[in-house]
Design a protein around this motif. Sequence first.
Motif, PDB file in Angstrom:
ATOM      1  N   ARG A   1       5.768   8.412   8.946  1.00 45.34           N
ATOM      2  CA  ARG A   1       4.436   8.985   8.767  1.00 45.34           C
ATOM      3  C   ARG A   1       4.134   9.123   7.285  1.00 45.34           C
ATOM      4  O   ARG A   1       4.872   9.770   6.555  1.00 45.34           O
ATOM      5  N   PRO A   2       3.038   8.539   6.818  1.00 46.89           N
ATOM      6  CA  PRO A   2       2.691   8.712   5.413  1.00 46.89           C
ATOM      7  C   PRO A   2       2.125  10.105   5.160  1.00 46.89           C
ATOM      8  O   PRO A   2       1.582  10.735   6.057  1.00 46.89           O
ATOM      9  N   THR A   3       2.269  10.565   3.935  1.00 50.88           N
ATOM     10  CA  THR A   3       1.664  11.833   3.557  1.00 50.88           C
ATOM     11  C   THR A   3       0.200  11.583   3.231  1.00 50.88           C
ATOM     12  O   THR A   3      -0.293  10.474   3.364  1.00 50.88           O
ATOM     13  N   GLN A   4      -0.488  12.602   2.766  1.00 47.06           N
ATOM     14  CA  GLN A   4      -1.912  12.427   2.520  1.00 47.06           C
ATOM     15  C   GLN A   4      -2.135  11.362   1.455  1.00 47.06           C
ATOM     16  O   GLN A   4      -1.388  11.270   0.489  1.00 47.06           O
ATOM     17  N   PRO A   5      -3.152  10.524   1.626  1.00 48.55           N
ATOM     18  CA  PRO A   5      -3.388   9.427   0.699  1.00 48.55           C
ATOM     19  C   PRO A   5      -3.681   9.921  -0.717  1.00 48.55           C
ATOM     20  O   PRO A   5      -4.334  10.927  -0.901  1.00 48.55           O
ATOM     21  N   HIS A   6      -3.232   9.209  -1.659  1.00 47.58           N
ATOM     22  CA  HIS A   6      -3.513   9.372  -3.075  1.00 47.58           C
ATOM     23  C   HIS A   6      -3.034  10.676  -3.681  1.00 47.58           C
ATOM     24  O   HIS A   6      -2.761  10.714  -4.861  1.00 47.58           O
TER      25      HIS A   6
ATOM     26  N   ARG B   1       5.885   8.018   1.295  1.00 50.93           N
ATOM     27  CA  ARG B   1       6.395   8.446   2.603  1.00 50.93           C
ATOM     28  C   ARG B   1       7.048   9.798   2.483  1.00 50.93           C
ATOM     29  O   ARG B   1       7.681  10.117   1.486  1.00 50.93           O
TER      30      ARG B   1
ATOM     31  N   ARG C   1      -2.224   4.755   0.988  1.00 55.96           N
ATOM     32  CA  ARG C   1      -1.563   5.985   1.437  1.00 55.96           C
ATOM     33  C   ARG C   1      -0.549   6.430   0.394  1.00 55.96           C
ATOM     34  O   ARG C   1      -0.043   5.641  -0.385  1.00 55.96           O
TER      35      ARG C   1
ATOM     36  N   GLN D   1       0.806  -1.217   0.000  1.00 52.32           N
ATOM     37  CA  GLN D   1       0.000   0.000   0.000  1.00 52.32           C
ATOM     38  C   GLN D   1       0.841   1.269   0.000  1.00 52.32           C
ATOM     39  O   GLN D   1       0.316   2.362   0.172  1.00 52.32           O
ATOM     40  N   GLU D   2       2.133   1.148  -0.203  1.00 49.27           N
ATOM     41  CA  GLU D   2       3.028   2.303  -0.261  1.00 49.27           C
ATOM     42  C   GLU D   2       3.117   2.791  -1.701  1.00 49.27           C
ATOM     43  O   GLU D   2       3.731   2.148  -2.558  1.00 49.27           O
TER      44      GLU D   2
ATOM     45  N   CYS E   1      -3.335   3.002  -4.041  1.00 46.64           N
ATOM     46  CA  CYS E   1      -2.747   2.659  -2.742  1.00 46.64           C
ATOM     47  C   CYS E   1      -3.493   3.356  -1.609  1.00 46.64           C
ATOM     48  O   CYS E   1      -4.075   4.427  -1.798  1.00 46.64           O
TER      49      CYS E   1
END
Length: 184
Positions: A150-155, A142, A139, A106-107, A137
């Motif tokens: 911490r992931p950044t905003q999804p999509h 990174r 999220r 999902q990265e 994905c």
Amino acid sequence: MTVRADVLRRELRAAYRASLVACTFESARELLRERPKNALARFRLGGALADFARYAEALPILRPLLRRGAPHRDLVHWCLADLYERRGMLPRAMHHLRCAIRIEPQEAGWHIRLGGLLARSGRHRAAENAHRRATRCARGPRDEDSDGKRPTQPHGRSAVAYLTWLSASWMRYSHHREAHWRGP
């Protein structure tokens, strides 16, 4: 962790975040002298050696971090992919990105990077598919400043990256696709 090791770890993170490669290198070496099994120090030292184009020294430092159960193995695969890409070994770089995708599917960043390498190697359809997978994905890529936590905003970034890539290479891709499907 001892006080000295904690101070060295903070110095290492500060040097890395400031993009000071030589300081990152020295801080990582110092921390490894204090704590020989410290994974963060090994990871940063391997990355700094790769930045200095000392690939033969970086590989034995990074490979032990791939052992089963080690934290952030996907990041180590990403670092090895970067190392092999710099050496011009695109198939090996793609292999390590695929390993990172298997570990953390999902990265979006891994899919985006794989799509870029596939496009560079002339595999435009596979590159398009990789970029499409990035938009699905859970999220986004990174954040560089987050040490991969911490992931950044999804999509958001992955969708923009895919659309940018598609619009920038559309003419070349459509020409390639037409030539491929037209046949003899």
